[in-house]
Design a protein around this motif. Structure first.
Motif, short mmCIF file in Angstrom:
data_model
loop_
_atom_site.label_atom_id
_atom_site.label_comp_id
_atom_site.label_asym_id
_atom_site.label_seq_id
_atom_site.Cartn_x
_atom_site.Cartn_y
_atom_site.Cartn_z
N ILE A 161 -12.88 -3.84 5.63
CA ILE A 161 -13.89 -3.67 4.59
C ILE A 161 -14.72 -4.94 4.55
O ILE A 161 -14.20 -6.02 4.28
CB ILE A 161 -13.24 -3.37 3.23
N CYS A 162 -16.01 -4.81 4.87
CA CYS A 162 -16.82 -6.01 5.07
C CYS A 162 -17.80 -6.27 3.93
O CYS A 162 -18.36 -5.33 3.40
CB CYS A 162 -17.61 -5.88 6.37
N THR B 62 -12.96 -16.17 -1.91
CA THR B 62 -12.96 -16.29 -0.45
C THR B 62 -11.68 -15.71 0.15
O THR B 62 -11.70 -15.01 1.17
CB THR B 62 -13.09 -17.79 -0.05
N THR B 63 -10.55 -15.95 -0.50
CA THR B 63 -9.27 -15.42 -0.01
C THR B 63 -9.29 -13.88 -0.03
O THR B 63 -8.88 -13.22 0.93
CB THR B 63 -8.11 -15.94 -0.90
N ILE B 64 -9.80 -13.34 -1.14
CA ILE B 64 -9.84 -11.87 -1.28
C ILE B 64 -10.79 -11.27 -0.24
O ILE B 64 -10.48 -10.27 0.42
CB ILE B 64 -10.28 -11.48 -2.71
N LYS B 65 -11.94 -11.92 -0.09
CA LYS B 65 -12.94 -11.39 0.85
C LYS B 65 -12.41 -11.38 2.28
O LYS B 65 -12.55 -10.39 2.99
CB LYS B 65 -14.18 -12.29 0.74
N ARG B 66 -11.74 -12.47 2.67
CA ARG B 66 -11.19 -12.53 4.03
C ARG B 66 -10.15 -11.42 4.23
O ARG B 66 -10.08 -10.79 5.27
CB ARG B 66 -10.50 -13.88 4.27
N TYR B 67 -9.35 -11.18 3.19
CA TYR B 67 -8.32 -10.15 3.30
C TYR B 67 -8.97 -8.77 3.44
O TYR B 67 -8.52 -7.96 4.26
CB TYR B 67 -7.40 -10.21 2.07
N CYS B 68 -10.02 -8.53 2.65
CA CYS B 68 -10.73 -7.25 2.77
C CYS B 68 -11.28 -7.08 4.18
O CYS B 68 -11.19 -6.00 4.78
CB CYS B 68 -11.88 -7.17 1.75
N ALA C 138 1.09 -5.20 -1.45
CA ALA C 138 -0.03 -6.01 -1.98
C ALA C 138 0.00 -7.43 -1.42
O ALA C 138 1.07 -7.99 -1.19
CB ALA C 138 0.05 -6.06 -3.50
N LEU C 139 -1.19 -8.00 -1.24
CA LEU C 139 -1.28 -9.43 -0.92
C LEU C 139 -1.13 -10.19 -2.24
O LEU C 139 -1.85 -9.92 -3.20
CB LEU C 139 -2.66 -9.74 -0.31
#
Ligand code: DC
Length: 244
Positions: free
Chosen positions: A242-243, A231-237, A216-217
């Motif tokens: 996963i976009c 934003t952090t979660i979205k960049r990781y996805c 996990a991150l």
């Protein structure tokens, strides 16, 4: 994809993003926004345990005394008897939970019911009775799964796993602000003590304890606002393909 995600008819599941961590770290807000942006379903697994806890209280199977012994068999029967469905409520920015045909409102979203949830969540038979319902959601569409054991037990092969945490003090401060905004009384020290007691029970139970998956991150939101977390979660996805 591992065989654990192939059901009896060999149906493949859809992508799953797990956001685990303690109450008050910001999982719910991030998970809702991510699910909306991706067009995925949202699994609020804490709500499942809250519903079982509330129904157990109403049936006289538990009390606010967290040290009183409980009957695991009766709790299992009660859990199995519940028909639970989720429906997105875009106006209210949340997922409504329908139990036995009735919408469960805010009555599960308070500290007392959170405590009931944590009490019933220690029982393996209760957890087992909720497992298939959760895993089946990923058979219908992409899923953002919010909880404690999403990445470790329910979806161990998920595409994205995040463990979102924050200090107990930061979480208690957020809870005080939330209660004051709702014009409810809030005692910081009492809320902090309740949060710490629940953390201990959730992290030390023998089955599916709240802990990060090895892959996990980790995100500590103590000093981040909701947009920074998202934003952090979205960049990781996006880094995982996963976009949104
Ligand atoms: O996320 P929440 O505060 O709504 O969760 C309420 C309780 O339910 C939490 O204290 C522990 C339990 N829970 C759990 O054991 N496993 C999950 N996947 C989600 C919640």
């Amino acid at each position: 994809m591992s065989s654990s995600f192939l059901n009896a008819q060999s149906l493949q599941r859809f992508p799953v993003i797990c956001i685990d961590g303690p109450s008050g770290a910001g999982k719910g807000t991030a998970a809702w926004r991510l699910a909306q942006d991706l067009g995925y379903q949202l699994l609020d697994s804490g709500a499942l345990y809250r519903i079982v806890g509330l129904k157990a209280f109403e049936a006289g199977l538990l009390t606010e005394d967290a040290d009183a012994p409980l009957d695991e068999g009766l709790l299992e029967q009660l859990t199995q008897s519940l028909q639970i469905n989720f429906e997105p409520n875009v106006t209210a920015n949340r997922v409504d939970i329908i139990v036995n045909g009735e919408v469960v409102g805010n009555q599960v979203r308070n500290e007392t019911v959170g405590g009931f949830a944590s009490q019933v969540a220690v029982f393996p038979k209760v957890r087992a009775a909720l497992l298939k319902l959760q895993q089946d959601m990923a058979m219908r569409s992409g899923l953002v799964a919010d909880g404690r054991d999403m990445g470790t037990v329910v979806f161990p092969d998920a595409e994205v796993k995040i463990f979102l945490t924050a200090s107990a003090e930061a979480r208690a401060r957020r809870r005080v602000i939330q209660l004051e905004r709702d014009c409810q009384s809030a005692d910081f020290e009492q809320i902090l003590a309740t949060i710490k007691a629940r953390d201990v029970r959730d992290e030390t139970r023998s089955v599916a304890p709240s802990k990060p998956a090895a892959d996990a991150l980790m995100i500590d939101s103590s000093n981040l606002d909701a947009t920074e977390v998202y934003t952090t979660i979205k960049r990781y996805c996006q880094s995982k393909g996963i976009c949104c």
